[in-house]
Design a protein around this motif. Structure first.
Motif, PDB file in Angstrom:
ATOM      1  N   LEU A  90    -116.178 -28.594 -26.283  1.00 33.42           N
ATOM      2  CA  LEU A  90    -116.659 -28.723 -25.729  1.00 33.42           C
ATOM      3  C   LEU A  90    -116.863 -29.014 -23.620  1.00 33.42           C
ATOM      4  O   LEU A  90    -118.428 -29.183 -23.676  1.00 33.42           O
ATOM      5  N   SER A 127    -120.281 -26.978 -20.026  1.00 35.01           N
ATOM      6  CA  SER A 127    -120.409 -26.926 -21.204  1.00 35.01           C
ATOM      7  C   SER A 127    -122.607 -27.486 -21.492  1.00 35.01           C
ATOM      8  O   SER A 127    -123.026 -26.403 -21.880  1.00 35.01           O
ATOM      9  N   LEU A 173    -112.250 -25.332 -32.057  1.00 33.82           N
ATOM     10  CA  LEU A 173    -112.388 -27.199 -31.930  1.00 33.82           C
ATOM     11  C   LEU A 173    -112.258 -27.925 -32.525  1.00 33.82           C
ATOM     12  O   LEU A 173    -112.613 -28.106 -33.920  1.00 33.82           O
ATOM     13  N   PHE A 226    -131.139 -11.217 -32.941  1.00 34.10           N
ATOM     14  CA  PHE A 226    -129.517 -11.047 -31.972  1.00 34.10           C
ATOM     15  C   PHE A 226    -129.280  -9.705 -31.993  1.00 34.10           C
ATOM     16  O   PHE A 226    -129.896  -9.135 -33.396  1.00 34.10           O
ATOM     17  N   THR A 266    -127.596 -23.492 -24.436  1.00 41.16           N
ATOM     18  CA  THR A 266    -126.346 -24.169 -23.535  1.00 41.16           C
ATOM     19  C   THR A 266    -125.533 -23.121 -23.684  1.00 41.16           C
ATOM     20  O   THR A 266    -125.864 -22.658 -24.539  1.00 41.16           O
ATOM     21  N   LEU A 292    -122.557 -32.470 -32.202  1.00 41.38           N
ATOM     22  CA  LEU A 292    -123.463 -32.825 -31.412  1.00 41.38           C
ATOM     23  C   LEU A 292    -124.458 -31.814 -31.243  1.00 41.38           C
ATOM     24  O   LEU A 292    -124.603 -31.123 -32.163  1.00 41.38           O
ATOM     25  N   LEU A 293    -125.623 -32.992 -30.262  1.00 43.04           N
ATOM     26  CA  LEU A 293    -126.728 -31.679 -30.249  1.00 43.04           C
ATOM     27  C   LEU A 293    -126.453 -31.684 -28.682  1.00 43.04           C
ATOM     28  O   LEU A 293    -126.603 -31.905 -27.267  1.00 43.04           O
ATOM     29  N   GLY A 319    -122.554 -24.274 -23.515  1.00 44.12           N
ATOM     30  CA  GLY A 319    -121.577 -24.388 -24.632  1.00 44.12           C
ATOM     31  C   GLY A 319    -121.838 -24.588 -26.061  1.00 44.12           C
ATOM     32  O   GLY A 319    -121.138 -24.197 -27.296  1.00 44.12           O
ATOM     33  N   ARG A 370    -134.017 -24.877 -23.143  1.00 41.00           N
ATOM     34  CA  ARG A 370    -132.912 -25.921 -23.619  1.00 41.00           C
ATOM     35  C   ARG A 370    -131.400 -25.303 -23.965  1.00 41.00           C
ATOM     36  O   ARG A 370    -130.833 -25.658 -24.347  1.00 41.00           O
ATOM     37  N   SER A 430    -123.746 -22.781 -27.599  1.00 42.57           N
ATOM     38  CA  SER A 430    -123.898 -20.709 -27.879  1.00 42.57           C
ATOM     39  C   SER A 430    -122.106 -20.577 -28.251  1.00 42.57           C
ATOM     40  O   SER A 430    -121.690 -20.091 -28.741  1.00 42.57           O
ATOM     41  N   CYS A 453    -120.212 -23.052 -28.922  1.00 42.89           N
ATOM     42  CA  CYS A 453    -119.733 -23.628 -29.961  1.00 42.89           C
ATOM     43  C   CYS A 453    -120.038 -23.157 -31.462  1.00 42.89           C
ATOM     44  O   CYS A 453    -119.462 -23.372 -32.350  1.00 42.89           O
ATOM     45  N   SER A 513    -130.050 -24.494 -32.043  1.00 44.69           N
ATOM     46  CA  SER A 513    -129.448 -23.469 -33.510  1.00 44.69           C
ATOM     47  C   SER A 513    -128.949 -24.552 -34.470  1.00 44.69           C
ATOM     48  O   SER A 513    -128.938 -24.559 -35.909  1.00 44.69           O
TER      49      SER A 513
HETATM   50  C1  LIG Z   1    -135.704 -18.172 -31.447  1.00 42.48           C
HETATM   51  C2  LIG Z   1    -134.118 -17.649 -31.602  1.00 42.48           C
HETATM   52  C3  LIG Z   1    -134.002 -16.814 -31.106  1.00 42.48           C
HETATM   53  C4  LIG Z   1    -132.752 -16.718 -30.403  1.00 42.48           C
HETATM   54  N1  LIG Z   1    -131.757 -15.829 -30.493  1.00 42.48           N
HETATM   55  C5  LIG Z   1    -130.643 -15.792 -29.440  1.00 42.48           C
HETATM   56  C6  LIG Z   1    -129.688 -14.426 -28.915  1.00 42.48           C
HETATM   57  O1  LIG Z   1    -130.461 -13.491 -29.258  1.00 42.48           O
HETATM   58  N2  LIG Z   1    -128.447 -14.548 -29.055  1.00 42.48           N
HETATM   59  C7  LIG Z   1    -127.843 -15.513 -29.245  1.00 42.48           C
HETATM   60  O2  LIG Z   1    -127.013 -16.040 -29.028  1.00 42.48           O
HETATM   61  N3  LIG Z   1    -128.701 -16.547 -29.302  1.00 42.48           N
HETATM   62  C8  LIG Z   1    -130.217 -17.156 -29.759  1.00 42.48           C
HETATM   63  N4  LIG Z   1    -130.441 -17.506 -30.104  1.00 42.48           N
HETATM   64  C9  LIG Z   1    -129.643 -19.174 -30.724  1.00 42.48           C
HETATM   65  C10 LIG Z   1    -129.494 -19.975 -29.579  1.00 42.48           C
HETATM   66  O3  LIG Z   1    -129.774 -19.545 -28.309  1.00 42.48           O
HETATM   67  C11 LIG Z   1    -127.630 -20.589 -29.773  1.00 42.48           C
HETATM   68  O4  LIG Z   1    -126.691 -20.888 -30.215  1.00 42.48           O
HETATM   69  C12 LIG Z   1    -128.430 -21.947 -29.178  1.00 42.48           C
HETATM   70  O5  LIG Z   1    -128.733 -22.068 -27.984  1.00 42.48           O
HETATM   71  C13 LIG Z   1    -126.935 -22.881 -29.308  1.00 42.48           C
HETATM   72  O6  LIG Z   1    -126.847 -23.325 -28.356  1.00 42.48           O
HETATM   73  P1  LIG Z   1    -127.334 -24.966 -28.023  1.00 42.48           P
HETATM   74  O7  LIG Z   1    -127.440 -25.349 -27.092  1.00 42.48           O
HETATM   75  O8  LIG Z   1    -128.942 -24.794 -28.499  1.00 42.48           O
HETATM   76  O9  LIG Z   1    -126.597 -25.448 -29.273  1.00 42.48           O
HETATM   77  P2  LIG Z   1    -127.156 -26.497 -30.325  1.00 42.48           P
HETATM   78  O10 LIG Z   1    -128.133 -26.112 -30.962  1.00 42.48           O
HETATM   79  O11 LIG Z   1    -127.346 -27.746 -29.661  1.00 42.48           O
HETATM   80  O12 LIG Z   1    -125.809 -26.348 -31.111  1.00 42.48           O
HETATM   81  C14 LIG Z   1    -124.340 -25.938 -31.980  1.00 42.48           C
HETATM   82  C15 LIG Z   1    -123.451 -26.061 -32.292  1.00 42.48           C
HETATM   83  O13 LIG Z   1    -123.132 -25.617 -31.323  1.00 42.48           O
HETATM   84  C16 LIG Z   1    -121.964 -27.377 -31.941  1.00 42.48           C
HETATM   85  N5  LIG Z   1    -121.819 -28.505 -30.028  1.00 42.48           N
HETATM   86  C17 LIG Z   1    -123.464 -27.181 -29.081  1.00 42.48           C
HETATM   87  N6  LIG Z   1    -122.464 -27.537 -27.850  1.00 42.48           N
HETATM   88  C18 LIG Z   1    -120.728 -28.670 -27.670  1.00 42.48           C
HETATM   89  C19 LIG Z   1    -120.372 -28.808 -27.336  1.00 42.48           C
HETATM   90  N7  LIG Z   1    -120.089 -29.210 -25.969  1.00 42.48           N
HETATM   91  N8  LIG Z   1    -118.597 -29.162 -27.719  1.00 42.48           N
HETATM   92  C20 LIG Z   1    -118.791 -29.132 -29.573  1.00 42.48           C
HETATM   93  N9  LIG Z   1    -119.634 -29.077 -30.193  1.00 42.48           N
HETATM   94  C21 LIG Z   1    -121.099 -28.103 -29.311  1.00 42.48           C
HETATM   95  C22 LIG Z   1    -123.404 -28.686 -31.831  1.00 42.48           C
HETATM   96  O14 LIG Z   1    -123.057 -29.535 -32.466  1.00 42.48           O
HETATM   97  C23 LIG Z   1    -123.748 -27.183 -32.807  1.00 42.48           C
HETATM   98  O15 LIG Z   1    -122.828 -27.201 -34.189  1.00 42.48           O
HETATM   99  C24 LIG Z   1    -131.678 -18.284 -30.796  1.00 42.48           C
HETATM  100  C25 LIG Z   1    -132.464 -19.326 -31.049  1.00 42.48           C
HETATM  101  C26 LIG Z   1    -133.761 -19.535 -31.650  1.00 42.48           C
HETATM  102  C27 LIG Z   1    -134.297 -20.448 -31.959  1.00 42.48           C
END
Ligand SMILES: Cc1cc2nc3c(=O)[nH]c(=O)nc-3n(C[C@H](O)[C@H](O)[C@H](O)COP(=O)(O)OP(=O)(O)OC[C@H]3O[C@@H](n4cnc5c(N)ncnc54)[C@H](O)[C@@H]3O)c2cc1C
Length: 292
Positions: free
Chosen positions: A166, A73, A160, A192, A110, A29-30, A112, A108, A114, A116, A35
């Protein structure tokens, strides 16, 4: 590097998502991609199918429902950071989000995604643990509600199934008079955390009537310090008590990795817990100085 080839789907409803991930075993899922996309580009993950959640409108938004909040989420981290409802009812969430990445990633990223992705130091996981969040996941068999304490199964692995999504996170804000604090130690701003701590303490008649303390960065998932919570409950807040709490927090069973030893993480856990307790009291008394 670039990601491997995959088929791309952008469904509009949760049931379409569930149908797609049930049919395709090697699907990912995106959400915000903050991440997932780096993991694709580094080829840590090579899914054959990507199911984009960004058009599933039911997954977005924050709703007040009786005494709890229901957070979709796909709600962006930036929305949670700035939401008046969150700031007023569950301020620990917005406080912690100030430490999550940068404006660009929060726009961007979310909640959810974070939860997951489940990075050991993810601030939102620590806060979800402190609030005893409940996570609703939806699959072919319907909904399941999972307590945050049961969510981490292993490193980067939530409870999960591959054909589940989620859908929302339920938070019950603290109602009584209480203080809160979130602090972390990281090498650079936006990185982190090495160790992070979230503290909530309720004060009734000058005594701590309830405490919730969660650590991030010490294990695969957030760790609740139940023994420290027990130590604090029923006591008058003060320097000696918080020092004792810090010493107890230092005994946490902490992991080590190539960067930081177990002992270093234990010491940070003790120091940050003591500091966060003082921060929560200062916040309770209205003496807080800017960002904790
Ligand atoms: C430069 C940088 C700095 C960062 N610093 C931090 C930090 O300080 N602290 C921190 O916590 N994070 C940090 N992150 C990571 C990031 O902000 C989060 O991990 C990230 O936001 C995950 O959320 P996303 O919506 O982008 O998920 P995605 O990257 O799209 O997905 C992450 C994972 O979760 C799964 N997933 C997503 N949504 C769902 C759902 N609804 N149900 C089931 N599975 C799902 C996806 O399949 C994937 O495996 C950083 C990232 C970057 C690029």
């Amino acid at each position: 590097m670039k990601s491997c080839n995959f088929s791309y789907y952008d469904p509009n409803t949760v049931s379409e998502v569930v149908s797609l991930i049930s049919r395709h075993e090697n699907a990912k899922l995106l959400a915000g991609g903050q991440s997932l996309v780096p993991m694709l580009n580094f080829r840590i993950l090579s899914p054959e199918h990507i199911v984009d959640l960004n058009k599933v409108s039911d997954l977005f938004g924050i709703k007040e429902n009786g005494n709890h909040l229901r957070i979709g989420s796909m709600t962006r981290q930036s929305e949670l950071l700035n939401s008046p409802l969150i700031i007023q009812s569950s301020p620990l969430i917005s406080r912690a989000l100030g430490y999550v990445g940068h404006d660009q990633t929060r726009n961007r990223g979310t909640i959810g995604g974070s939860l997951c992705h489940l990075d050991p130091a993810a601030e939102l996981c620590v806060v979800a643990s402190a609030y005893n969040a409940e996570l609703t996941v939806t699959g072919k068999k319907g909904d399941r509600v999972i307590a945050m304490s049961d969510w981490p199964v292993d490193f980067l692995t939530p409870a999960l199934d591959h054909d589940e999504i989620l859908t929302n996170i339920r938070i019950t804000p603290w109602q009584g008079s209480h203080g809160f604090c979130f602090i972390e130690f990281a090498r650079r701003e936006g990185d982190f955390a090495i160790v992070a701590v979230a503290v909530l303490i309720e004060i009734t008649d000058h005594v701590i009537s309830k405490a919730s303390i969660a650590l991030g960065g010490v294990a695969a998932g957030p760790v609740r310090l139940h023994d420290v919570e027990t130590l604090l409950t029923g006591q008058s807040p003060g320097q000696e008590l918080f020092k004792e709490a810090g010493l107890l927090a230092k005994k946490v069973d902490a992991m080590s990795d190539i960067n930081y030893s177990t002992n270093y993480r234990k010491r940070l856990s003790g120091t940050l817990t003591e500091r966060a307790l003082h921060g929560a009291m200062a916040q309770f008394k209205g003496e807080e100085e800017g960002h904790a």
